[in-house]
Design an enzyme around this catalytic site. Structure first.
Site, PDB file in Angstrom:
ATOM      1  N   LYS A  93      -3.201 -11.878 -19.273  1.00  0.00           N
ATOM      2  CA  LYS A  93      -3.943 -10.815 -19.785  1.00  0.00           C
ATOM      3  C   LYS A  93      -5.250 -11.266 -20.127  1.00  0.00           C
ATOM      4  CE  LYS A  93      -3.329 -10.007 -24.201  1.00  0.00           C
ATOM      5  NZ  LYS A  93      -4.073 -10.877 -24.990  1.00  0.00           N
ATOM      6  N   HIS A 125       2.877 -12.634 -23.260  1.00  0.00           N
ATOM      7  CA  HIS A 125       3.746 -13.618 -23.744  1.00  0.00           C
ATOM      8  C   HIS A 125       4.743 -12.823 -24.773  1.00  0.00           C
ATOM      9  CE1 HIS A 125       0.952 -13.597 -26.973  1.00  0.00           C
ATOM     10  NE2 HIS A 125       1.767 -14.381 -27.678  1.00  0.00           N
ATOM     11  N   LYS A 145       9.466 -13.449 -26.117  1.00  0.00           N
ATOM     12  CA  LYS A 145       9.897 -13.700 -27.393  1.00  0.00           C
ATOM     13  C   LYS A 145      11.480 -13.546 -27.618  1.00  0.00           C
ATOM     14  CE  LYS A 145       5.507 -13.368 -29.610  1.00  0.00           C
ATOM     15  NZ  LYS A 145       5.019 -14.740 -30.285  1.00  0.00           N
ATOM     16  N   HIS A 147       0.567  -6.204 -26.109  1.00  0.00           N
ATOM     17  CA  HIS A 147       1.689  -6.360 -27.261  1.00  0.00           C
ATOM     18  C   HIS A 147       2.342  -5.264 -27.928  1.00  0.00           C
ATOM     19  CE1 HIS A 147       0.205 -10.299 -26.137  1.00  0.00           C
ATOM     20  NE2 HIS A 147      -0.581 -10.456 -26.932  1.00  0.00           N
TER      21      HIS A 147
HETATM   22  C1  BG6 Z   1      -2.996 -12.910 -27.792  1.00  0.00           C
HETATM   23  C2  BG6 Z   1      -4.284 -12.289 -28.375  1.00  0.00           C
HETATM   24  O1  BG6 Z   1      -2.536 -12.177 -26.600  1.00  0.00           O
HETATM   25  O2  BG6 Z   1      -1.777 -12.832 -28.787  1.00  0.00           O
HETATM   26  C3  BG6 Z   1      -4.463 -13.079 -29.700  1.00  0.00           C
HETATM   27  O3  BG6 Z   1      -5.130 -12.534 -27.622  1.00  0.00           O
HETATM   28  C4  BG6 Z   1      -3.516 -13.084 -30.728  1.00  0.00           C
HETATM   29  O4  BG6 Z   1      -5.543 -12.472 -30.456  1.00  0.00           O
HETATM   30  C5  BG6 Z   1      -2.086 -13.770 -29.980  1.00  0.00           C
HETATM   31  O5  BG6 Z   1      -3.530 -14.085 -31.519  1.00  0.00           O
HETATM   32  C6  BG6 Z   1      -0.920 -13.480 -30.909  1.00  0.00           C
HETATM   33  O6  BG6 Z   1       0.321 -13.960 -30.261  1.00  0.00           O
HETATM   34  P1  BG6 Z   1       1.297 -14.631 -31.184  1.00  0.00           P
HETATM   35  O7  BG6 Z   1       2.396 -15.147 -30.149  1.00  0.00           O
HETATM   36  O8  BG6 Z   1       0.661 -15.800 -31.987  1.00  0.00           O
HETATM   37  O9  BG6 Z   1       1.718 -13.484 -31.893  1.00  0.00           O
END
Ligand code: BG6
Length: 478
Positions: A158, A188, A192, A250
């Protein structure tokens, strides 16, 4: 442990990127130490810098020292790993240069399958993706023209496009060179463990799913809050903003997981069919919905961040009320709130059930005080809690909310993989369940485009750092 995959080569475009340093090399190294990789495999870094293989290996070692968990990071383990590492210098826009990559891949050791099974990983800015796939095709490395009988796959990071139109163009460009079942669009969040568990929680337990409908659920709240700002990503944020950075992927993926229908079976496509259907059922936003359903914010001080315009109107916070127009969810509000520099870092989903038909215990408002909830905490804690009312000990009948809680840490002791470990393994093994399919990516962009269009011209509201976001965000809950 799954069976080991075929011998393979991974090609990482953007070998010097932040993602490669922090996630990809450490994950590939640790998966090797845990015994997931086959007898033979190669990792080929591609970048602009002029490096020898050995210089590249030394750089990867430095990255691992900073970013891997530290386990196994000694001379013998790294030496065994580093003989798999190779480097190709390439200007990604120069199609001729890809012939060097072709030679590196095809003539190294053609007899052990390394040239038959190739995974390309694009850890590069999104506008380079169409150019890279075109050049791969030109050099004879695309999947559709492959006649060697193995597999060629591509992982695309992404942001996947910047709106519906660019995402479609990207889908077409990649689709000309790779078939959909070889394209792995990574988010990602889908790697999780607690996110993967949402489906298991819903569909492997008999007691929750019958209640998982508009008849029993009052609302669903999804929060992705971070107590830090944009860090050093000013230039990226100015282009993206929170709606594109977090809402499009997300947040909507969490919504899809919590609201989708049961899949026909557990094949990747059955699961993704349901997610796509759910995203398609989200009620389209109209400009007239903006006031009631959308609040955007920008944290104080954002405009002084490096590479941010002094009059920037980019949002670092969004609170949006969604409706899912299908039989299960009609008229149940789904509130999504996500933001940077908020009071705490937490990702959670709260399902709030309707109150019982008659309230014997206290005033009417006590119902919401003790309303039943299922709370999925995705991070930092990995828990699922069930909230219900219980009698406070004593002579009077006073009801208080109490919780039954499952915690991954105390219930399971298995060493946890990170999302990148899981998703890299899935991609190598060809499991697409936790990757986003073309249709879902397009539905999500259509939703985000409509939100952006609905609030066009309205600047985001300012909010203090480490607060709960703009005060007016409460209006979407009314
Ligand atoms: C990323 C975003 O995809 O996900 C970031 O670009 C964000 O802005 C991050 O901080 C959050 O990922 P996680 O796994 O730390 O919640």
């Amino acid at each position: 442990m799954q069976e080991k995959p075929d011998n393979f080569s991974v090609v990482i475009f953007g070998a010097n990127s932040d993602l490669a340093s922090r996630k990809l090399f450490p994950s590939l190294f640790e998966l090797a130490q845990w015994g997931h990789w086959p007898e033979e495999y190669r990792i080929i870094g591609v970048g602009r810098a002029d490096l020898s293989h050995d210089e590249f290996r030394a750089q990867v070692f430095e990255k691992l020292i900073t970013h891997s968990s530290g386990a196994f990071l000694d001379e013998p383990h790294f030496k065994a790993f580093s003989r798999r590492l190779f480097y190709v210098r390439l200007d990604l826009t120069d199609s001729e240069g890809y012939n060097d990559l072709y030679r590196e891949l095809m003539y190294f050791s053609p007899d052990v399958g390394l040239a038959e099974h190739i995974l390309f990983y694009l850890s590069t800015p999104p506008d380079l993706a169409p150019i890279i796939v075109k050049n791969l095709d030109h050099a004879g490395l695309g999947e559709k023209k492959d006649s060697r009988g193995g597999w060629r796959k591509i992982i695309v990071e992404k942001p996947y496009g910047t709106n519906l139109q660019t995402a479609r163009e990207l889908n077409v460009a990649i689709g000309e060179v790779f078939s959909e079942d070889r394209i792995f669009r990574i988010d990602h969040y889908l790697g999780k463990e607690p996110v993967q568990n949402i489906m298991v929680f819903r569909f492997s337990n008999g007691i929750f799913e019958p209640l998982w409908t508009r008849h029993y659920i009052a609302n669903v709240e999804i929060t992705i809050a971070e107590d830090f700002g944009i860090r050093d990503r000013g230039a990226f944020y100015e282009e993206a903003g929170l709606l594109r950075d977090i809402m499009q992927n997300h947040a909507l993926q969490l919504l899809a997981a919590v609201a989708m229908e049961p899949p026909v079976d557990l094949s990747a496509d059955s699961v993704r069919d349901e997610k796509a259907k759910l995203l398609r059922s989200i009620r389209p936003f109209l400009p007239s919905d903006a006031e009631e359903s959308i609040v955007l914010g920008q944290y104080e001080g954002y405009r002084s961040e490096k590479n941010v315009a002094p009059n920037s109107t980019v949002e670092t916070f969004a609170a949006v009320k969604f409706y899912v127009d299908n039989w299960r969810w009609k008229d149940v509000p789904f509130f999504i709130k996500a933001g940077k520099n908020l009071a705490e870092t937490v990702t959670k989903i709260v399902i709030t059930f309707k109150c019982p038909p008659q309230n014997y215990f206290g005033p009417a408002e006590s119902c919401s005080y003790i309303a039943n909830q299922v709370i999925f905490c995705i991070q930092p804690d990995e828990t699922i809690a069930l909230r219900f009312g219980a009698k406070r000990p004593g002579e009077s009948v006073i009801t208080d909310p109490v919780y039954m809680k499952f915690d991954y840490k105390t219930s399971f002791t298995e060493a946890g993989m990170t999302p990148y470990h899981r998703l890299l393994l899935d991609a190598i093994n060809g499991d697409q369940m936790n990757f986003i399919r073309q249709d879902s990516v397009e539905y999500s962009w259509a939703i985000v485009d409509a939100i952006r269009e609905a609030v066009k011209g309205t600047p985001p509201e300012s909010y203090p750092i480490h607060s709960r976001g703009p005060e007016s965000a409460v209006r979407i809950y009314s």
